[in-house]
Design an enzyme around this catalytic site. Structure first.
Site, PDB file in Angstrom:
ATOM      1  N   TYR A  52      33.370  14.803   6.723  1.00  0.00           N
ATOM      2  CA  TYR A  52      33.798  15.430   7.969  1.00  0.00           C
ATOM      3  C   TYR A  52      35.115  16.176   7.791  1.00  0.00           C
ATOM      4  O   TYR A  52      35.737  16.049   6.753  1.00  0.00           O
ATOM      5  CB  TYR A  52      33.932  14.372   9.071  1.00  0.00           C
ATOM      6  CG  TYR A  52      34.593  13.067   8.634  1.00  0.00           C
ATOM      7  CD1 TYR A  52      35.984  12.925   8.646  1.00  0.00           C
ATOM      8  CD2 TYR A  52      33.814  11.975   8.193  1.00  0.00           C
ATOM      9  CE1 TYR A  52      36.583  11.740   8.256  1.00  0.00           C
ATOM     10  CE2 TYR A  52      34.408  10.778   7.815  1.00  0.00           C
ATOM     11  CZ  TYR A  52      35.790  10.667   7.842  1.00  0.00           C
ATOM     12  OH  TYR A  52      36.379   9.486   7.454  1.00  0.00           O
ATOM     13  N   TYR A  66      33.468   8.014  14.761  1.00  0.00           N
ATOM     14  CA  TYR A  66      34.238   7.277  13.743  1.00  0.00           C
ATOM     15  C   TYR A  66      33.309   6.304  13.024  1.00  0.00           C
ATOM     16  O   TYR A  66      32.532   5.585  13.668  1.00  0.00           O
ATOM     17  CB  TYR A  66      35.411   6.520  14.396  1.00  0.00           C
ATOM     18  CG  TYR A  66      36.449   7.493  14.932  1.00  0.00           C
ATOM     19  CD1 TYR A  66      37.444   7.995  14.111  1.00  0.00           C
ATOM     20  CD2 TYR A  66      36.355   7.975  16.241  1.00  0.00           C
ATOM     21  CE1 TYR A  66      38.356   8.943  14.579  1.00  0.00           C
ATOM     22  CE2 TYR A  66      37.264   8.919  16.717  1.00  0.00           C
ATOM     23  CZ  TYR A  66      38.253   9.398  15.877  1.00  0.00           C
ATOM     24  OH  TYR A  66      39.144  10.344  16.337  1.00  0.00           O
ATOM     25  N   SER A  67      33.410   6.282  11.691  1.00  0.00           N
ATOM     26  CA  SER A  67      32.605   5.342  10.904  1.00  0.00           C
ATOM     27  C   SER A  67      33.080   3.927  11.187  1.00  0.00           C
ATOM     28  O   SER A  67      34.290   3.682  11.246  1.00  0.00           O
ATOM     29  CB  SER A  67      32.793   5.589   9.404  1.00  0.00           C
ATOM     30  OG  SER A  67      32.576   6.933   9.082  1.00  0.00           O
ATOM     31  N   GLU A  89      28.258  11.304   4.001  1.00  0.00           N
ATOM     32  CA  GLU A  89      28.803  11.487   5.348  1.00  0.00           C
ATOM     33  C   GLU A  89      30.233  11.993   5.200  1.00  0.00           C
ATOM     34  O   GLU A  89      31.156  11.222   4.911  1.00  0.00           O
ATOM     35  CB  GLU A  89      28.778  10.175   6.129  1.00  0.00           C
ATOM     36  CG  GLU A  89      28.976  10.397   7.619  1.00  0.00           C
ATOM     37  CD  GLU A  89      28.346   9.278   8.425  1.00  0.00           C
ATOM     38  OE1 GLU A  89      27.161   9.405   8.804  1.00  0.00           O
ATOM     39  OE2 GLU A  89      29.036   8.278   8.652  1.00  0.00           O
ATOM     40  N   CYS A  96      31.768   9.491   1.141  1.00  0.00           N
ATOM     41  CA  CYS A  96      32.281   9.552   2.508  1.00  0.00           C
ATOM     42  C   CYS A  96      33.751   9.964   2.512  1.00  0.00           C
ATOM     43  O   CYS A  96      34.535   9.535   1.672  1.00  0.00           O
ATOM     44  CB  CYS A  96      32.118   8.195   3.195  1.00  0.00           C
ATOM     45  SG  CYS A  96      32.437   8.243   4.971  1.00  0.00           S
TER      46      CYS A  96
HETATM   47  P1  FAD Z   1      41.120  17.318  17.667  1.00  0.00           P
HETATM   48  O1  FAD Z   1      42.121  17.305  18.741  1.00  0.00           O
HETATM   49  O2  FAD Z   1      39.680  17.385  18.032  1.00  0.00           O
HETATM   50  O3  FAD Z   1      41.467  18.463  16.672  1.00  0.00           O
HETATM   51  C1  FAD Z   1      40.558  18.847  15.692  1.00  0.00           C
HETATM   52  C2  FAD Z   1      40.538  20.352  15.682  1.00  0.00           C
HETATM   53  O4  FAD Z   1      41.825  20.819  15.319  1.00  0.00           O
HETATM   54  C3  FAD Z   1      39.603  20.918  14.649  1.00  0.00           C
HETATM   55  O5  FAD Z   1      38.313  21.039  15.168  1.00  0.00           O
HETATM   56  C4  FAD Z   1      40.249  22.237  14.358  1.00  0.00           C
HETATM   57  O6  FAD Z   1      39.862  23.180  15.337  1.00  0.00           O
HETATM   58  C5  FAD Z   1      41.710  21.969  14.545  1.00  0.00           C
HETATM   59  N1  FAD Z   1      42.379  21.754  13.264  1.00  0.00           N
HETATM   60  C6  FAD Z   1      42.290  20.662  12.482  1.00  0.00           C
HETATM   61  N2  FAD Z   1      43.035  20.814  11.376  1.00  0.00           N
HETATM   62  C7  FAD Z   1      43.621  22.014  11.484  1.00  0.00           C
HETATM   63  C8  FAD Z   1      44.495  22.746  10.672  1.00  0.00           C
HETATM   64  N3  FAD Z   1      44.937  22.246   9.500  1.00  0.00           N
HETATM   65  N4  FAD Z   1      44.880  23.977  11.082  1.00  0.00           N
HETATM   66  C9  FAD Z   1      44.442  24.496  12.257  1.00  0.00           C
HETATM   67  N5  FAD Z   1      43.585  23.848  13.067  1.00  0.00           N
HETATM   68  C10 FAD Z   1      43.185  22.626  12.678  1.00  0.00           C
HETATM   69  N6  FAD Z   1      38.014  10.163  11.324  1.00  0.00           N
HETATM   70  C11 FAD Z   1      38.745   9.063  10.992  1.00  0.00           C
HETATM   71  O7  FAD Z   1      39.980   9.074  11.082  1.00  0.00           O
HETATM   72  N7  FAD Z   1      38.111   7.929  10.552  1.00  0.00           N
HETATM   73  C12 FAD Z   1      36.763   7.833  10.435  1.00  0.00           C
HETATM   74  O8  FAD Z   1      36.223   6.779  10.046  1.00  0.00           O
HETATM   75  C13 FAD Z   1      35.991   8.966  10.819  1.00  0.00           C
HETATM   76  N8  FAD Z   1      34.654   8.936  10.733  1.00  0.00           N
HETATM   77  C14 FAD Z   1      33.927  10.028  11.084  1.00  0.00           C
HETATM   78  C15 FAD Z   1      32.550   9.963  10.977  1.00  0.00           C
HETATM   79  C16 FAD Z   1      31.772  11.051  11.299  1.00  0.00           C
HETATM   80  C17 FAD Z   1      30.267  10.962  11.184  1.00  0.00           C
HETATM   81  C18 FAD Z   1      32.406  12.244  11.750  1.00  0.00           C
HETATM   82  C19 FAD Z   1      31.584  13.453  12.106  1.00  0.00           C
HETATM   83  C20 FAD Z   1      33.781  12.319  11.864  1.00  0.00           C
HETATM   84  C21 FAD Z   1      34.567  11.213  11.540  1.00  0.00           C
HETATM   85  N9  FAD Z   1      35.949  11.240  11.647  1.00  0.00           N
HETATM   86  C22 FAD Z   1      36.674  10.140  11.275  1.00  0.00           C
HETATM   87  C23 FAD Z   1      36.660  12.421  12.194  1.00  0.00           C
HETATM   88  C24 FAD Z   1      36.865  12.252  13.730  1.00  0.00           C
HETATM   89  O9  FAD Z   1      35.604  12.327  14.370  1.00  0.00           O
HETATM   90  C25 FAD Z   1      37.739  13.330  14.354  1.00  0.00           C
HETATM   91  O10 FAD Z   1      37.232  14.586  14.023  1.00  0.00           O
HETATM   92  C26 FAD Z   1      39.186  13.253  13.922  1.00  0.00           C
HETATM   93  O11 FAD Z   1      39.761  12.008  14.297  1.00  0.00           O
HETATM   94  C27 FAD Z   1      40.000  14.363  14.625  1.00  0.00           C
HETATM   95  O12 FAD Z   1      39.800  14.248  15.990  1.00  0.00           O
HETATM   96  P2  FAD Z   1      40.998  14.565  17.007  1.00  0.00           P
HETATM   97  O13 FAD Z   1      40.471  14.445  18.390  1.00  0.00           O
HETATM   98  O14 FAD Z   1      42.196  13.761  16.670  1.00  0.00           O
HETATM   99  O15 FAD Z   1      41.341  16.065  16.678  1.00  0.00           O
END
Ligand code: FAD
Ligand code: A2P
Length: 366
Positions: free
Chosen positions: A366, A145-146, A364, A324
């Site tokens: 994602y 997360y940023s 950046e 971003c």
């Molecule tokens: P997970 O449970 O990991 O689910 C994600 C997975 O669900 C995906 O990989 C995909 O397989 C599946 N999926 C997602 N959408 C769909 C869809 N529409 N249909 C079917 N499958 C799908 N997030 C923020 O909120 N704020 C930030 O500031 C932020 N900064 C980031 C900075 C960087 C450098 C990076 C790489 C990512 C950042 N993110 C940010 C994103 C964050 O890291 C997570 O990816 C995001 O919160 C989702 O994680 P999760 O565990 O909730 O989802």
């Protein structure tokens, strides 16, 4: 004079370090030559290719050294996944107004018990390891997360870090699926303990120049690093603390689906009031505004509207551009920049890598 077999072998052995030394000297001499000639070669190629466009934007952009700043003082990976820092949640509140779509929260963690202290600078990210296990009974993986706060934290005491998190939700086979980590964070209560890693990232750091210009293109939670930059630039308490008297131009393009989804909007409006000459805030509200083709208004449409001013700023070698948020916006921004550049006789596909090489184009997504 005859030598014994032992003397011949010993003599040979004695020469080995000398031969290695000579080879080492020749190799490092040649590498130094190659290094200098390539870097000056890059500059020459840059200059030639940009000036061939016949634009002052290109000419000035080429004056910036392509050498990568190492940022040796920026902390990285103080806490690694195997030994994360455990921080306490101080607050967790919604950033959305009535009528907004989805859930986006601002969450602050206490870092004060860290030894060493988890220090960070604006533009970096941290990792969060959600509690619990995945479907295979293994600990959940890290999500990045940023960081949305400045190095001084929201309370200016230097021992907190804040995030801006959107809950991921999507439909699958008629069911609503909640993202693991984003739901964990949006639901978390003050007092809870959270595993934190990092900080990581040097791509999104701010330039040190007080008179740099900073163009920011954000969609949704992509605003997180920009919120930190803008606090560093324009928040009164932060300025008193940071010994960095920003006097350049900052221009934020913010994309949100509805007005109620504009994140940190009140703060940004206030900065605009206070710093009329230094801060510009342009919104693209996709589901309330239309672009010229009648479609949803995206930040790339705003970029096109303001192409002249943007390229006038890019002419200044002290101008940096930060992108971003949604990965999906990259092609749209590229298309808009291509069209905007073409209107000025500039080839964006040539200029962009040069800006990147000069560390003025920061992405950046994602
Ligand atoms: P997970 O449970 O990991 O689910 C994600 C997975 O669900 C995906 O990989 C995909 O397989 C599946 N999926 C997602 N959408 C769909 C869809 N529409 N249909 C079917 N499958 C799908 N997030 C923020 O909120 N704020 C930030 O500031 C932020 N900064 C980031 C900075 C960087 C450098 C990076 C790489 C990512 C950042 N993110 C940010 C994103 C964050 O890291 C997570 O990816 C995001 O919160 C989702 O994680 P999760 O565990 O909730 O989802
Ligand atoms: P929309 O969802 O109306 O199509 P959030 O993360 O809060 O949903 O905000 C993301 C913003 O970015 C929304 O306004 C969204 O518009 C917009 N958006 C979606 N896709 C793109 C894209 N390809 N390029 C630029 N903006 C986009």
């Amino acid at each position: 004079m005859a030598y014994s077999e032992t003397q011949v072998v010993a003599g040979g052995l004695v020469h080995i370090p000398i031969v290695i030394g000579v080879f080492w000297f020749i190799q490092s001499f040649l590498l130094r030559r190659i290094d200098t000639s390539t870097s000056s070669g890059n500059l020459q190629t840059q200059k030639a290719s940009i000036t061939s466009q016949g634009t002052s934007a290109g000419t000035k952009a080429s004056k910036v050294s392509p050498r990568k700043p190492a940022h040796p003082d920026v902390p990285v990976n103080t806490y690694k996944p195997k030994n994360p820092f455990v921080g306490k949640v101080i607050e967790n509140y919604s950033l959305l107004k009535d009528g907004a779509i989805g859930r986006v929260n601002h969450i602050t963690f206490d870092l004060s018990s860290g030894d060493p202290l988890l220090r960070y600078v604006e533009g970096q990210s941290i990792g969060i390891i959600p509690a619990g296990e995945d479907a295979n009974g293994k600990p959940h993986k890290i999500r990045l997360y940023s960081i949305a706060s400045t190095r001084h934290g929201d309370n200016f005491a230097g021992k907190t870090v804040s995030l801006c998190v959107r809950q991921l939700q999507y439909e699958k086979d008629g069911q609503t699926i909640d993202g693991v980590c984003s739901t964990y964070l949006c639901d978390i209560k003050p007092g809870a303990q959270v595993k934190i890693t990092g900080p990581v990232g040097k791509e999104m750091l701010l330039p040190e120049d007080e008179d740099a210009n900073v163009i920011m293109l954000a969609t949704g939670t992509g605003i997180a690093p920009m919120r930190a930059y803008l606090r560093r630039m324009f928040d009164a308490q932060e300025r008193a603390k940071n010994n960095w008297n920003f006097k350049g131009k900052a221009w934020l393009f913010m994309g949100a689906p509805k007005s109620a989804n504009l994140l940190y909007d009140d703060d940004f409006n206030k900065y605009q009031e206070q710093y009329k000459d230094n801060f510009r805030y342009t919104k693209a509200i996709s589901r309330e505004q239309n672009n010229t083709k009648g479609g949803r208004m995206y930040i790339q449409d705003r970029v096109l509207e303001h192409a002249d001013e943007i390229f006038a700023l890019i002419e200044n070698p002290k101008t940096h551009i930060y992108l971003c948020g949604l990965k999906g916006m990259e092609p749209g921004i590229d298309e808009a920049m291509t069209a905007a550049a073409a209107a000025k006789g500039i080839n964006w596909s040539e200029l962009r890598p040069q800006l990147k090489k000069a560390h003025r184009w920061h992405v950046e997504t994602y």
